[in-house]
Every structure is written in C-alpha cells, then in structure tokens.
Write a protein that holds these residues in place. Structure first.
Motif, mmCIF file in Angstrom:
data_model
loop_
_atom_site.group_PDB
_atom_site.id
_atom_site.type_symbol
_atom_site.label_atom_id
_atom_site.label_comp_id
_atom_site.label_asym_id
_atom_site.label_seq_id
_atom_site.Cartn_x
_atom_site.Cartn_y
_atom_site.Cartn_z
ATOM 1 N N ILE A 123 -65.905 -89.987 50.721
ATOM 2 C CA ILE A 123 -66.537 -89.587 51.983
ATOM 3 C C ILE A 123 -67.099 -90.817 52.675
ATOM 4 N N SER A 124 -66.713 -90.997 53.930
ATOM 5 C CA SER A 124 -67.260 -92.053 54.778
ATOM 6 C C SER A 124 -67.747 -91.430 56.076
ATOM 7 N N VAL A 125 -68.951 -91.827 56.507
ATOM 8 C CA VAL A 125 -69.557 -91.253 57.713
ATOM 9 C C VAL A 125 -69.920 -92.392 58.654
ATOM 10 N N TYR A 126 -69.433 -92.308 59.898
ATOM 11 C CA TYR A 126 -69.767 -93.277 60.947
ATOM 12 C C TYR A 126 -70.316 -92.485 62.133
ATOM 13 N N THR A 127 -71.597 -92.648 62.413
ATOM 14 C CA THR A 127 -72.213 -91.936 63.532
ATOM 15 C C THR A 127 -72.603 -92.924 64.622
ATOM 16 N N PHE A 128 -72.698 -92.422 65.854
ATOM 17 C CA PHE A 128 -72.999 -93.255 67.017
ATOM 18 C C PHE A 128 -74.167 -92.630 67.785
ATOM 19 N N GLY A 129 -75.288 -93.335 67.815
ATOM 20 C CA GLY A 129 -76.447 -92.837 68.537
ATOM 21 C C GLY A 129 -76.987 -91.539 67.985
ATOM 22 N N ALA A 130 -76.859 -91.334 66.676
ATOM 23 C CA ALA A 130 -77.299 -90.080 66.070
ATOM 24 C C ALA A 130 -78.803 -90.096 65.843
ATOM 25 N N PRO A 131 -79.478 -88.973 66.070
ATOM 26 C CA PRO A 131 -80.910 -88.897 65.756
ATOM 27 C C PRO A 131 -81.117 -88.751 64.254
ATOM 28 N N ARG A 132 -82.343 -88.918 63.816
ATOM 29 C CA ARG A 132 -82.674 -88.671 62.414
ATOM 30 C C ARG A 132 -82.536 -87.185 62.123
ATOM 31 N N THR A 133 -81.965 -86.876 60.966
ATOM 32 C CA THR A 133 -81.592 -85.491 60.681
ATOM 33 C C THR A 133 -82.619 -84.760 59.835
ATOM 34 N N GLY A 134 -83.174 -85.420 58.804
ATOM 35 C CA GLY A 134 -84.064 -84.735 57.878
ATOM 36 C C GLY A 134 -85.230 -85.603 57.444
ATOM 37 N N ASN A 135 -85.961 -85.092 56.455
ATOM 38 C CA ASN A 135 -87.140 -85.808 55.971
ATOM 39 C C ASN A 135 -86.743 -86.838 54.920
ATOM 40 N N HIS A 136 -87.750 -87.452 54.295
ATOM 41 C CA HIS A 136 -87.498 -88.519 53.335
ATOM 42 C C HIS A 136 -86.768 -88.003 52.099
ATOM 43 N N ARG A 137 -87.115 -86.813 51.629
ATOM 44 C CA ARG A 137 -86.441 -86.256 50.455
ATOM 45 C C ARG A 137 -84.977 -85.982 50.760
ATOM 46 N N PHE A 138 -84.679 -85.470 51.939
ATOM 47 C CA PHE A 138 -83.284 -85.245 52.317
ATOM 48 C C PHE A 138 -82.525 -86.567 52.347
ATOM 49 N N ALA A 139 -83.150 -87.627 52.864
ATOM 50 C CA ALA A 139 -82.483 -88.932 52.918
ATOM 51 C C ALA A 139 -82.177 -89.450 51.516
ATOM 52 N N GLU A 140 -83.092 -89.219 50.556
ATOM 53 C CA GLU A 140 -82.844 -89.652 49.180
ATOM 54 C C GLU A 140 -81.631 -88.936 48.598
ATOM 55 N N ILE A 141 -81.581 -87.632 48.763
ATOM 56 C CA ILE A 141 -80.451 -86.856 48.243
ATOM 57 C C ILE A 141 -79.162 -87.272 48.923
ATOM 58 N N TYR A 142 -79.233 -87.459 50.225
ATOM 59 C CA TYR A 142 -78.036 -87.823 50.983
ATOM 60 C C TYR A 142 -77.483 -89.170 50.517
ATOM 61 N N ASN A 143 -78.338 -90.149 50.327
ATOM 62 C CA ASN A 143 -77.875 -91.475 49.935
ATOM 63 C C ASN A 143 -77.192 -91.467 48.568
ATOM 64 N N ASP A 144 -77.580 -90.543 47.692
ATOM 65 C CA ASP A 144 -76.891 -90.410 46.405
ATOM 66 C C ASP A 144 -75.523 -89.758 46.559
ATOM 67 N N LEU A 145 -75.407 -88.825 47.498
ATOM 68 C CA LEU A 145 -74.157 -88.074 47.659
ATOM 69 C C LEU A 145 -73.142 -88.794 48.543
ATOM 70 N N ALA A 146 -73.597 -89.443 49.602
ATOM 71 C CA ALA A 146 -72.674 -90.078 50.563
ATOM 72 C C ALA A 146 -73.203 -91.458 50.939
ATOM 73 N N PRO A 147 -73.116 -92.420 50.030
ATOM 74 C CA PRO A 147 -73.671 -93.748 50.327
ATOM 75 C C PRO A 147 -72.918 -94.506 51.406
ATOM 76 N N ASP A 148 -71.634 -94.196 51.602
ATOM 77 C CA ASP A 148 -70.824 -94.909 52.605
ATOM 78 C C ASP A 148 -71.063 -94.296 53.984
ATOM 79 N N THR A 149 -72.297 -94.409 54.454
ATOM 80 C CA THR A 149 -72.701 -93.846 55.746
ATOM 81 C C THR A 149 -73.255 -94.961 56.611
ATOM 82 N N TRP A 150 -72.811 -94.972 57.873
ATOM 83 C CA TRP A 150 -73.191 -96.047 58.794
ATOM 84 C C TRP A 150 -73.665 -95.440 60.107
#
Length: 858
Positions: A655-682
């Motif tokens: 999974i690779s995610v490339y977003t453009f001008g995207a707002p913040r989606t969730g809180n700090h806990r969501f970001a921790e979980i997300y970074n473990d599941l989809a680290p290839d995010t830009w």
C-alpha cells in the motif's frame, strides 16, 4: 565485463568511504531479465554468445548501459549525500542546537515566546490606557510605574543571567573539545551570545534608573537617571538593533570577486557575508551606531545642563517640587529625542531590507545545499520579527501618542517595560538555539539518507537498496519508505481527473486514456455516493490498482468538512483503552467514507482484484491511493481499512498513499496505528496551503505518514524535520496554494529548478529520465496549448512553468548527449512555442548557458 557498485560512488576496486560492504553484493545480472533495477550489482561474461541472435544482444546491451547509467547516478547522489553529511558532522564538528533541535525543544521555545509576547501585549495596553486615565501629576508623584519597571527588570535580569550562564558552559565545553568549530558556527554562536549580553547591560541600567527614582520625589533630573537612560537607549537598544542589522546582512550571499567569479567555502558552497571579514562588510552599521550614540549623548548633556534650572528640557525640579507642572518639551529636547527613536527604527528597517534580500537570494539556491542558512534565516524572521514589531508599536503608543505629556516622558525615558519582556524572551530563545550541542554522531547520515528520494519508479528499488546499505545496522532506516517523484506526478493526474471525470458539462483537458496508460491499467470503474456526494475512481490490471478520491466539490462536501467532532475509528482498537488512547477520526470524513456502504464497495473491489490476480509466489499486489483535499483524507481512511481487512499472509498487499493538500484526518492514536499499517504514506503540501497547514485544533489532530514540502520557487523538501516544517510556515496560510493548479505549477517549478543553481545533485538527469518515462509532459500536467490563452491566472502559471521546463528539456537532451535520450512522446518542442511566451522571453543564449552550467554539475 564486470561492474561493481559501492555506496560511496566509486568502483569497488577503489577506496570506500562507507564502513561495511553492500548486502547481497554478489548478485548476478541475468541478460535480458526483467526488473533490472532490482540488481545492485551485475556481471556478464564476454563468452556468452547464446543463440538469441542480434535482437537479444542488442537488448542486453541496452539494459547494461541503462543499468550502468543508473548506478552512476546513484553513486553521484550518495556522494552528494555524504558531502551534506560532512557539512553537518556531529562526530567531528561542533554543531549548533539549531541543526539538530528536537520537536519537543522547538515546541517549548515557541510556547515560551508566545507567552512572553502575550504578557508584553497586556502590559502595553495597560500603560497606554493609563496615559489617558491618569493626570500628569500621577506619573510624577506616584512610584507605581518605576516600581513596576523594577519588578519587570529583576525578572528579566534573572532570566538573562541564567541564559548566559548556560550558554557559557556549553561554549566552554565546545572550546575544550577536540572537535572542529567552523567559522560559520562559531561566528553565529558569538553573535547570538552577544545579544543577551547587551540586553543584560540594558536591563541593569533600566533597574538602576527606576530604583533611584523610587528613593524620593523629584529625582527625575539626577545624573543617575539621565545617564541610565543613555545606557538604555544609546548602548542597549542601539547596540542590539545594530547587531540585528549585522545578522540580517550576514544571511545574504557574498559579493562576487572583481573577475565576476563567486567566492566558495571549504565545502564548495557559495560564500555568504557571514564568511567574510567583519569590519570590511559591516563598518557602515558601526558608523550608523556611532551617529545614534552621538545624538543620544547630546540629548543627555542637554538634559543634565537644564534639568536643575528653572527652564528644563521638559520641566524643572522647582516645578516638580511646587506641583506647578508644565509637561511641554522644548524644541531641542523634542527634536533630539525624536531623532534618536527614528534612528533606531532606521536600524530595524536595515535589518528588514537585508532579510528581504536574503529571502529572495535563497530562492535561487538549492535548499539542501544551504539548509542551515535557510533555517537560520527563517529563525530570524520568526523570532526577531516579534521584537522589531513590538519596538515600533511601543514607540508609537508610548511616545508619539500624546507626545507633549509627562506620561510619554516617564514611560519612555525610564524604559519600555513591555519591550524588555519581549526582547528578553527573544534573546534567551535565540541564545539557546544557537549554542553548541552534543548531538548523536550518526544522526547526520541518518537524516540525509531518510530524505533521499527517487525521480523515477524504475530507479526507486535500486536507490532504496543503496540507501539502506549506508546504515545496514539501522532497523528504522531499513523499514523507512522512499518518496518517488514519478509516482507523485502520476497520482496528481489521477486526483485531478477524479474531479471532472463523467461530470455533466465538464471541459477538463484530462482524460481517462492518459491515466490508464501511465500504469498500463486495463479496467476502471467509477463509484458514487449520492448522500454525501463522495466519488471514487478505481483502475486496475493484474498486478496493481489505483484508487483516487475526489476532493471537496459541492455543498455536501463542505458540510462534511465542517463536521469536526471525532468519531471512533477503527473500532477494533477501542476495547480496553483509555479515552485519550482511543483512535478517532474526523466525523465528517468518516461519514463520507462509510455512508451507504461506500467503504464496503471499495473493499470488495480490492478483494476481488487481490484474490484473482495475486498468488503467494508473486510480488505483493500494489495498491496506490491518492486524493486532493477531502479526497486525501478519504484515501487515508481507506488505507487503514485495506491494510486491516484485505491484506493477508496468503495475499500480501503493498500500500502506497500520496495525498495533495489533505487535512489532518484523526487524533494522535489514529496516527500511531496508521503509521504501523501504511508507512509508505506521503502528504504533499504546497507552500502555505490553507487546508493542509491548518486543522490541528489545539493539537487534537495529528498528520500520519511523511511530509513532502514543495513551492512555486522550485524547492522540494522530502521528510523535513519538525524544525524545518515549522520554520517554513510564514503565518499567512493561503487558499490559492490549495488549488490543484498550484500543485501542478509547484511540481513543474521543482522539475525546472534542476537546470539551474537550485538543482539536486542528480536533478538534471533525473528529470530527463522522468520525462522519458511519462507519456507526454504536457498531457500529464493537464496543460494543452490552448491553456496558455486562458483567463485563469493559475492555469496560465501552469502553462508558463510547463513552457520553461520543456525548453530546458529540449536543450538538455542535446547538451548531455545521453545514449538513447530523447524527448518524451508528444514532441514537446512543437508545443513549447505556444506556451508561456512571457516565461520564455529571455534570450536563447542565456537559457542555453544555464543548461550548460547544469550539465557541468552532472
């Protein structure tokens, strides 16, 4: 023939600048094999004649040359990275805290400065109100103002003393260490250490003068008060602002030599005024300071001479004792005092002009090559601007407003207490930032390697392997993903296409055929959700899928954007968690993703493709998710669900995610979980994008993944440190930077910058290869010839930038003389003349000279 690649950019037979061999360094290259970019080294036998014929041998030779060319580019990139690590080398050099500041340290400094400015504003407003609420006698008879000044001065003095002691200790350790202290770092440390020293002298005079006034009535005309005022205004503020002018000038490039050549530093970087002799370049500022001191000296002598008589400069001791006050300054006092204040404002204007010129000059230089200089400049703009603006405001409100009054004289001559608060906080913060620090010896190479990126997808795997070989013992670096410019540009096209595709009355120049051809996709489908007006474009083949989400395009989308309360997601992580550790996301984004079963429809499509196309022996099925604005937030949520509910051991998914001008989606806990599941995010952010830069809401929201910062000047910063990202904010978020056209123009500027002084080491060749891998540059950026005549300023900016890039590419291909190099399909040369006439108005000779200079670097 045998060719071996080593991490330091030389053949393996030469000396190596990196400890340890490459992993898997004996892998063999099979002639004609697919996926040649996966091989770090290869060897072929001259006796391998085979039976494949001329066509096979030709293909082998083409692959061999392509690989050697790619390997040479990687070697050059690593050599440039090692040079950057050599410039910032905590193992052998004394480094400043500025260069390795942690996120926590910077956040604490920003909070302290904001609190200091807030306290200064409150006090300034109170003093300004007192000028109109109290009569003239109150300021002379009562000791409230001097008492307040003594308390403020004592606090400032204690703070400055602690700062100077702490800085002196760190400087002493740096001097007695065995490490080298470069001129730039030593000079910067000395200058910013001098700031609190001057401020502590001014604070002492401030305290002594006010304490003397508190001892009895009518002590305004004592020599102690007069000369304490001189110490404050002439030496304290005059010396401080003259030093600010020096700091601003130091951030500019050094003037060229008489023969027109540029002065170079020991590392081959362009010299700055900071590297030049002090007196030779800064004597005008010292002369200006001397003139200011002379004016202030004349004022003090005049007050000393007339203060004890019946006709004083403002009022006499006799008038003060009898109560018959007439707080009207005579012409001499008024003139000298006003000239003194105006001269101080002139020093601040000098600083502001120098900073403005430095900002302009840095736009012409490579950001990576002048990273420390950029940070230094942005720190000055961010921190010193508060003090500069505050001084001007204090002069206007406390001196020039109600000028002929005792209040103006008392509040000014005894000292601007609000300014002392703000300036003390600023000086302490700057001294802390620019003092020496003991840094991790390996952090230089680690940060440089993390910021490495690939221009093309075919080149990415090879560059990733060589990057990891630089620090094979770093598990974090081995797992870190790598940004790819080609992938970002292609997914930018998909994000833009999703807006107008199958929309009634849409006249977008983008079309689905070009998008599918980028990845040789065979099928596609468009999903819509009516209630929240969500729109998803899916395209796939047997080995990959692209999922693009549309951004905000309707009133329903705006309503979803405004639902900023939090909703639990993903629910699997909710049980047994405290409320502050529960993953939560923006309620409107969650509703747009899940309503009417949209998420299940997307996941079903993904499962079918993965089940039918992927086998355990294959490479992982690749899924690329993208979106602009709201679409980027939906792509982030989709990535979490795909990683949790689709990816299995039997069917691995990449999974690779490339977003453009995207707002913040969730809180700090969501970001921790997300970074473990989809680290290839830009998360790609264009300059001061209003949507991407905002939305923290008191630090409730957290952006997952890595950032890539771009702007229209051609700067691109991959995975910036927190201090870099924070300092690049100007405080003026702009809605125009959020438009997709602005993102296209910024990417075009980044590509065009590789042909001048702003280029990365391998920038020119990287852009040429990128152009060859794209179907057509003009089509990919959605700018056909007729857009040059558009009335839309953003479309014209894209067209102009595209014309400049195409002109550079046309010249560079012929100048570099690469084997097999050719213009991309679509003949850019034929369309360059119809795009961006204004941007290409310079002469052909000048443009070719720029390209030849770039070729020299390659």
């Amino acid at each position: 023939m045998e060719a071996r690649v080593s991490p330091n950019g030389a053949d393996s037979s030469g000396s190596s600048g990196v400890d340890g061999p490459l992993p898997n360094s004996t892998r063999q290259y099979e002639p004609g094999a697919a996926g040649i970019e996966d091989h770090v080294q290869f060897s072929t036998s001259a006796s391998d004649t085979g039976n494949s014929g001329e066509k096979r041998r030709s293909a082998e030779e083409q692959h061999r040359r392509s690989f050697e060319e790619n390997a040479a580019d990687v070697q050059g990139s690593i050599a440039a990275a090692k040079l950057q690590a050599l410039i910032f080398n905590p193992r052998n050099d004394v480094v400043m805290r500025l260069e390795c500041m942690s996120e926590k340290e910077l956040k604490n400094i920003l909070v302290i400065i904001k609190l200091g400015v807030f306290a200064g504003i409150i006090l300034l407003c109170a003093l300004f109100v007192l000028k109109f609420k109290r009569n003239e006698r109150w300021f002379v008879d009562h000791g409230n103002i001097p008492l307040l000044n003594v308390v403020v001065g004592a606090i400032c003095l204690a703070t400055l003393s602690g700062s100077i002691t702490h800085s002196s200790w760190n400087i002493r350790k740096a001097i007695h260490s065995d490490k080298r202290w470069t001129r730039r770092r030593k000079y910067s440390t000395v200058l910013f250490f001098t700031l609190p020293c001057i401020q502590i002298f001014s604070t002492l005079a401030y305290i002594v003068g006010n304490s003397y006034v508190l001892r009895g009535n009518c002590r305004w005309f004592s020599g102690v008060v007069i000369w304490c005022g001189f110490a404050q205004w002439a030496i304290g503020w005059g010396g401080t602002f003259a030093l600010l002018a020096v700091l601003g000038h130091n951030s500019n490039p050094a003037p060229p030599l008489p023969d027109g050549s540029t002065i170079q530093t020991e590392y081959g970087l362009d010299a700055m005024v900071l590297d030049m002799p002090v007196l030779q370049y800064h004597w005008p500022k010292f002369a200006y300071l001397a003139a200011h001191i002379t004016v202030q000296l004349g004022l003090c002598i005049y007050l000393q001479k007339n203060g004890a008589g019946d006709q004083a400069g403002i009022f006499s001791r006799h008038e003060c004792e009898t109560g018959n006050l007439n707080c009207v300054m005579d012409t001499v006092t008024l003139t000298l005092a006003s000239v003194s204040i105006v001269s101080l404002v002139g020093m601040l204007c000098w600083w502001a002009i120098s900073i403005r010129l430095a900002v302009h000059n840095f736009k012409r230089w490579s950001y990576i090559g002048h990273r420390a200089g950029n940070l230094n400049l942005r720190f000055q703009v961010r921190f010193l601007s508060y003090s500069v603006a505050f001084f001007i405001i204090c002069c206007i409100l406390l001196w020039f407003v109600k000028l002929q009054s005792c209040a103006s004289f008392v509040e000014t001559w005894l000292g601007f207490s609000p300014l002392f608060i703000v300036m003390t906080v600023t000086c302490v913060s700057m001294a802390f930032i620019y003092q020496p620090k003991q840094a991790d010896p390996d952090m230089a190479l680690y940060y440089v390697m993390k910021q490495a990126f690939s221009w093309t997808e075919a080149f990415k795997e090879q560059k990733l392997q060589l990057r990891n070989a630089m620090k094979p013992d770093s598990e974090h670096l081995q797992r870190a993903p790598m940004f790819c410019v080609e992938t970002a540009i292609k997914l930018l096209y998909f994000s833009a296409l999703c807006y107008g595709y199958q929309e009634e009355g849409a006249t977008s120049p983008l079309n689905i055929e070009v998008a599918l051809a980028m990845y040789d996709l065979k099928q596609h489908e468009l999903l819509r959700e009516v209630r929240e007006d969500s729109k998803v474009l899916l395209a796939w083949n047997h080995r990959m899928m692209v999922i693009a989400f549309r951004g905000t395009a309707s009133i329903k989308n705006v309503a979803a954007d405004l639902q900023m309360w939090l909703h639990v997601h993903p629910r699997e992580h909710r049980k047994g968690r405290r409320w502050w550790r529960v993953p939560m996301v923006h309620a409107g984004f969650h509703r747009s993703w899940t309503i009417s079963g949209l998420s299940e429809k997307v996941l079903d499509h993904v499962r079918k493709c993965v089940d039918s196309c992927a086998t355990p022996s294959d490479k992982p099925f690749q899924i690329l998710l993208t979106g602009h604005s709201l679409g980027g937030a939906l792509a982030t949520m989709a990535a979490v669900d795909i990683a949790q509910r689709v990816c299995t051991a039997q069917h691995p998914v990449s999974i690779s995610v490339y977003t453009f001008g995207a707002p913040r989606t969730g809180n700090h806990r969501f970001a921790e979980i997300y970074n473990d599941l989809a680290p290839d995010t830009w998360s790609i952010i264009n300059d001061q994008d209003l949507i991407a830069r905002g939305g923290k809401f008191w630090r409730i929201y957290k952006r997952p993944g890595q950032r890539v910062l771009i702007d229209k000047s051609g700067t691109m910063v991959v995975r910036p440190m927190f201090v870099e990202s924070s300092m690049r904010r100007t405080g003026r978020a702009r809605a125009r930077d959020h438009h997709l056209a602005s993102y296209r123009a910024a990417f075009l500027a980044v590509l065009a910058a590789q042909f001048d002084g702003r280029a990365f080491h391998d920038g020119m060749k990287g852009v040429i290869k990128l152009a060859r891998s794209l179907p057509d540059v003009g089509s990919v950026f959605g700018s056909p010839p007729h857009v040059a005549k558009s009335r839309n300023a953003r479309d014209r900016a894209v067209s102009d930038a595209l014309g400049v890039l195409e002109s550079h590419l046309t010249d560079a291909v012929g100048a570099v003389g690469l084997a097999g190099a050719a213009l991309p399909r679509g003949s850019m040369a034929s369309s360059a003349g119809s795009r961006g006439e204004d941007a290409q108005s310079r002469s052909e000779d000048a443009r070719r000279e720029e390209v030849q200079q770039g070729v020299g670097r390659v």
